[in-house]
Each structure stands twice: as C-alpha cells, then as structure tokens.
Design a protein around this motif. Structure first.
Motif, PDB file in Angstrom:
ATOM      1  N   ILE A  71      -0.405  80.359  60.075  1.00  0.00           N
ATOM      2  CA  ILE A  71       0.085  80.409  58.691  1.00  0.00           C
ATOM      3  C   ILE A  71       1.605  80.295  58.669  1.00  0.00           C
ATOM      4  O   ILE A  71       2.175  79.614  57.812  1.00  0.00           O
ATOM      5  N   ALA A  72       2.274  80.924  59.636  1.00  0.00           N
ATOM      6  CA  ALA A  72       3.740  80.896  59.692  1.00  0.00           C
ATOM      7  C   ALA A  72       4.285  79.486  59.905  1.00  0.00           C
ATOM      8  O   ALA A  72       5.429  79.204  59.557  1.00  0.00           O
ATOM      9  N   LYS A  73       3.472  78.607  60.450  1.00  0.00           N
ATOM     10  CA  LYS A  73       3.902  77.222  60.686  1.00  0.00           C
ATOM     11  C   LYS A  73       3.877  76.386  59.397  1.00  0.00           C
ATOM     12  O   LYS A  73       4.436  75.298  59.348  1.00  0.00           O
ATOM     13  N   LEU A  74       3.225  76.893  58.372  1.00  0.00           N
ATOM     14  CA  LEU A  74       3.102  76.147  57.110  1.00  0.00           C
ATOM     15  C   LEU A  74       4.392  76.231  56.301  1.00  0.00           C
ATOM     16  O   LEU A  74       5.133  77.209  56.405  1.00  0.00           O
ATOM     17  N   PRO A  75       4.622  75.229  55.437  1.00  0.00           N
ATOM     18  CA  PRO A  75       5.731  75.356  54.477  1.00  0.00           C
ATOM     19  C   PRO A  75       5.490  76.576  53.574  1.00  0.00           C
ATOM     20  O   PRO A  75       4.343  76.979  53.350  1.00  0.00           O
ATOM     21  N   ASP A  76       6.567  77.138  53.039  1.00  0.00           N
ATOM     22  CA  ASP A  76       6.487  78.381  52.251  1.00  0.00           C
ATOM     23  C   ASP A  76       5.427  78.337  51.152  1.00  0.00           C
ATOM     24  O   ASP A  76       4.646  79.263  50.995  1.00  0.00           O
ATOM     25  N   PHE A 123      -2.171  79.729  50.459  1.00  0.00           N
ATOM     26  CA  PHE A 123      -3.248  80.056  51.392  1.00  0.00           C
ATOM     27  C   PHE A 123      -3.508  81.562  51.422  1.00  0.00           C
ATOM     28  O   PHE A 123      -4.648  82.004  51.349  1.00  0.00           O
ATOM     29  N   LYS A 124      -2.457  82.345  51.527  1.00  0.00           N
ATOM     30  CA  LYS A 124      -2.612  83.802  51.602  1.00  0.00           C
ATOM     31  C   LYS A 124      -3.237  84.363  50.325  1.00  0.00           C
ATOM     32  O   LYS A 124      -4.111  85.232  50.381  1.00  0.00           O
ATOM     33  N   MET A 125      -2.790  83.862  49.179  1.00  0.00           N
ATOM     34  CA  MET A 125      -3.325  84.380  47.911  1.00  0.00           C
ATOM     35  C   MET A 125      -4.805  84.036  47.773  1.00  0.00           C
ATOM     36  O   MET A 125      -5.587  84.849  47.292  1.00  0.00           O
ATOM     37  N   ARG A 126      -5.183  82.848  48.207  1.00  0.00           N
ATOM     38  CA  ARG A 126      -6.574  82.420  48.067  1.00  0.00           C
ATOM     39  C   ARG A 126      -7.454  83.032  49.167  1.00  0.00           C
ATOM     40  O   ARG A 126      -8.524  83.559  48.896  1.00  0.00           O
ATOM     41  N   TYR A 127      -7.001  82.960  50.409  1.00  0.00           N
ATOM     42  CA  TYR A 127      -7.824  83.382  51.547  1.00  0.00           C
ATOM     43  C   TYR A 127      -7.923  84.900  51.665  1.00  0.00           C
ATOM     44  O   TYR A 127      -9.010  85.448  51.789  1.00  0.00           O
ATOM     45  N   PHE A 128      -6.786  85.582  51.641  1.00  0.00           N
ATOM     46  CA  PHE A 128      -6.785  87.027  51.861  1.00  0.00           C
ATOM     47  C   PHE A 128      -7.073  87.821  50.590  1.00  0.00           C
ATOM     48  O   PHE A 128      -7.748  88.834  50.621  1.00  0.00           O
ATOM     49  N   GLU A 129      -6.500  87.367  49.469  1.00  0.00           N
ATOM     50  CA  GLU A 129      -6.619  88.137  48.229  1.00  0.00           C
ATOM     51  C   GLU A 129      -7.712  87.606  47.303  1.00  0.00           C
ATOM     52  O   GLU A 129      -8.028  88.242  46.306  1.00  0.00           O
ATOM     53  N   GLU A 130      -8.235  86.439  47.622  1.00  0.00           N
ATOM     54  CA  GLU A 130      -9.298  85.801  46.838  1.00  0.00           C
ATOM     55  C   GLU A 130      -8.920  85.641  45.363  1.00  0.00           C
ATOM     56  O   GLU A 130      -9.743  85.825  44.464  1.00  0.00           O
ATOM     57  N   ILE A 131      -7.667  85.298  45.136  1.00  0.00           N
ATOM     58  CA  ILE A 131      -7.199  85.075  43.769  1.00  0.00           C
ATOM     59  C   ILE A 131      -7.698  83.710  43.310  1.00  0.00           C
ATOM     60  O   ILE A 131      -7.598  82.723  44.044  1.00  0.00           O
ATOM     61  N   LYS A 132      -8.230  83.662  42.117  1.00  0.00           N
ATOM     62  CA  LYS A 132      -8.738  82.411  41.557  1.00  0.00           C
ATOM     63  C   LYS A 132      -7.570  81.465  41.279  1.00  0.00           C
ATOM     64  O   LYS A 132      -6.465  81.897  40.959  1.00  0.00           O
ATOM     65  N   TYR A 133      -7.851  80.170  41.380  1.00  0.00           N
ATOM     66  CA  TYR A 133      -6.806  79.170  41.167  1.00  0.00           C
ATOM     67  C   TYR A 133      -6.170  79.290  39.782  1.00  0.00           C
ATOM     68  O   TYR A 133      -4.965  79.103  39.637  1.00  0.00           O
ATOM     69  N   GLU A 134      -6.970  79.618  38.773  1.00  0.00           N
ATOM     70  CA  GLU A 134      -6.451  79.740  37.411  1.00  0.00           C
ATOM     71  C   GLU A 134      -5.429  80.874  37.327  1.00  0.00           C
ATOM     72  O   GLU A 134      -4.389  80.739  36.688  1.00  0.00           O
ATOM     73  N   GLU A 135      -5.735  81.998  37.961  1.00  0.00           N
ATOM     74  CA  GLU A 135      -4.805  83.131  37.977  1.00  0.00           C
ATOM     75  C   GLU A 135      -3.565  82.787  38.800  1.00  0.00           C
ATOM     76  O   GLU A 135      -2.447  83.114  38.415  1.00  0.00           O
ATOM     77  N   GLY A 144      -4.639  71.870  40.034  1.00  0.00           N
ATOM     78  CA  GLY A 144      -4.828  70.746  40.954  1.00  0.00           C
ATOM     79  C   GLY A 144      -3.861  70.794  42.125  1.00  0.00           C
ATOM     80  O   GLY A 144      -4.245  70.575  43.276  1.00  0.00           O
ATOM     81  N   ALA A 145      -2.605  71.101  41.843  1.00  0.00           N
ATOM     82  CA  ALA A 145      -1.597  71.188  42.909  1.00  0.00           C
ATOM     83  C   ALA A 145      -1.915  72.340  43.855  1.00  0.00           C
ATOM     84  O   ALA A 145      -1.738  72.223  45.070  1.00  0.00           O
ATOM     85  N   LEU A 146      -2.398  73.444  43.305  1.00  0.00           N
ATOM     86  CA  LEU A 146      -2.753  74.601  44.132  1.00  0.00           C
ATOM     87  C   LEU A 146      -3.937  74.290  45.040  1.00  0.00           C
ATOM     88  O   LEU A 146      -3.930  74.646  46.221  1.00  0.00           O
ATOM     89  N   LYS A 147      -4.942  73.616  44.492  1.00  0.00           N
ATOM     90  CA  LYS A 147      -6.105  73.245  45.298  1.00  0.00           C
ATOM     91  C   LYS A 147      -5.697  72.301  46.424  1.00  0.00           C
ATOM     92  O   LYS A 147      -6.151  72.446  47.558  1.00  0.00           O
ATOM     93  N   ALA A 148      -4.826  71.356  46.115  1.00  0.00           N
ATOM     94  CA  ALA A 148      -4.349  70.417  47.136  1.00  0.00           C
ATOM     95  C   ALA A 148      -3.562  71.168  48.222  1.00  0.00           C
ATOM     96  O   ALA A 148      -3.773  70.930  49.420  1.00  0.00           O
ATOM     97  N   SER A 149      -2.685  72.085  47.810  1.00  0.00           N
ATOM     98  CA  SER A 149      -1.902  72.869  48.775  1.00  0.00           C
ATOM     99  C   SER A 149      -2.814  73.684  49.684  1.00  0.00           C
ATOM    100  O   SER A 149      -2.606  73.742  50.900  1.00  0.00           O
ATOM    101  N   TYR A 150      -3.818  74.309  49.088  1.00  0.00           N
ATOM    102  CA  TYR A 150      -4.742  75.123  49.876  1.00  0.00           C
ATOM    103  C   TYR A 150      -5.506  74.259  50.878  1.00  0.00           C
ATOM    104  O   TYR A 150      -5.639  74.611  52.053  1.00  0.00           O
ATOM    105  N   HIS A 151      -5.992  73.119  50.411  1.00  0.00           N
ATOM    106  CA  HIS A 151      -6.768  72.222  51.274  1.00  0.00           C
ATOM    107  C   HIS A 151      -5.919  71.736  52.456  1.00  0.00           C
ATOM    108  O   HIS A 151      -6.361  71.768  53.610  1.00  0.00           O
TER     109      HIS A 151
END
Length: 180
Positions: free
Chosen positions: A127-132, A138-150, A160-167
């Motif tokens: 994760i540390a190798k990723l851009p900020d 990734f952390k918000m979605r993977y660890f905290e399970e925050i929905k994309y809308e939130e 859309g940008a968030l989904k692309a970043s996560y992918h």
C-alpha cells in the motif's frame, strides 16, 4: 436528515452542547480513530490526530452547512488532519512523504497496538508504494468498507474516479504481493 439537524442544533446550543458532544464522541470516536490509524499507522499519532480532529469539528460546527452528512464532513476533517500530520512529520524529518510512510511501516513490527502478521506487514508495504490518493481510496474501501458514495462525499471526488483508483490500486498491490 431531520434527526441530524436536531442533533446539530443540540451541539450548537450551549445548554445541550456538552451532552451532545459526548454522544458525538461515542458515535464517531472509534470509526474515526481507525480511519486515521489506517493513514498514519501509529497508535499514538492516531490519537493525536483524532484529538485535533474533534477540536476542529467542535470549533467549526457553526460553519457546517449541511451540504453533506455530518459523518462525511467529520471524515473529511479527519482525512485532512491526517494528511497534514503526515506531511508535517515528513517535513520535520527532512524526508519525502513516501520515506516517512516507509519508516512508519518499519516501526509497525514493534508497535504493541499492531496485531497483524507478516502478510499484514507485506500488505502495508504494498500500500505504501501506491500514490497518496490510491492509498487513501484503497484503505477506506478495503479496511473500513466505506461505500463509494460516502467516499465521494468525504473526498469530494466522483464515484467513477474512486472505483478506477481502487481497481488500479488493487492491481498494483496484487502485483507487489506476487513479486515480493
């Protein structure tokens, strides 16, 4: 939404403010702590940033416009406080944000509050190798399970940008884990 407006009124009313703020702490202290901890990695640093977050929330509540949920607004403050903290930490040490992040990961093994194993450490290194921005998404979605809308409200970015970043982040992490 009506309940939230009533709650905000209680927070702003000097007669009900103390009890309302205790309730606010009770509701959000733990999730905000883990959100911040995922970003700064260190328990003591997360506690400091959390305290600063609640001070800012309390001090700026009168400026809350209600354009988003109170929860999203507080997460945005916590996110900004954590980012500011990490930037200041790197600046004090005279190193880049990436180097500061790497130092924090290296300290995780000796952190008594970190209960992860080798795989968890390897994931943190990936994760540390990723851009900020990808790290945060990734952390918000993977660890905290925050929905994309939130997340969209918190980070002020399109779903859309968030989904692309996560992918993209997930692919990079997967690649790192397979090659290291």
């Amino acid at each position: 939404m009506q309940d939230e407006k009533a709650f905000i009124s209680e927070l702003l009313n000097p007669k009900t403010q103390n009890e309302a703020f205790r309730k606010l702490l009770q509701l959000y202290q733990k999730p905000l702590y883990y959100h911040i901890r995922n970003m700064v990695l260190n328990h003591d640093d997360a506690d400091d940033v959390l305290q600063n977050t609640f001070i800012k929330v309390f001090g700026n509540l009168k400026n809350f416009k209600g354009d988003s949920k109170l929860y999203s607004w507080m997460y945005r403050i916590a996110t900004n406080e954590a980012i500011t903290f990490m930037q200041q930490r790197a600046k004090k040490q005279g190193i880049s944000n990436e180097e500061a992040q790497q130092k924090a990961i290296n300290k995780l093994e000796s952190d008594v509050f970190f209960d992860g194993d080798d795989i968890q450490l390897k994931l943190q290194k990936a994760i540390a190798k990723l851009p900020d921005k990808q790290q945060m998404v990734f952390k918000m979605r993977y660890f905290e399970e925050i929905k994309y809308e939130e997340m969209s409200e918190i980070l002020n970015t399109s779903v859309g940008a968030l989904k692309a970043s996560y992918h993209i982040a997930a692919k990079k992490i997967e690649e790192f884990l397979h090659t290291n």
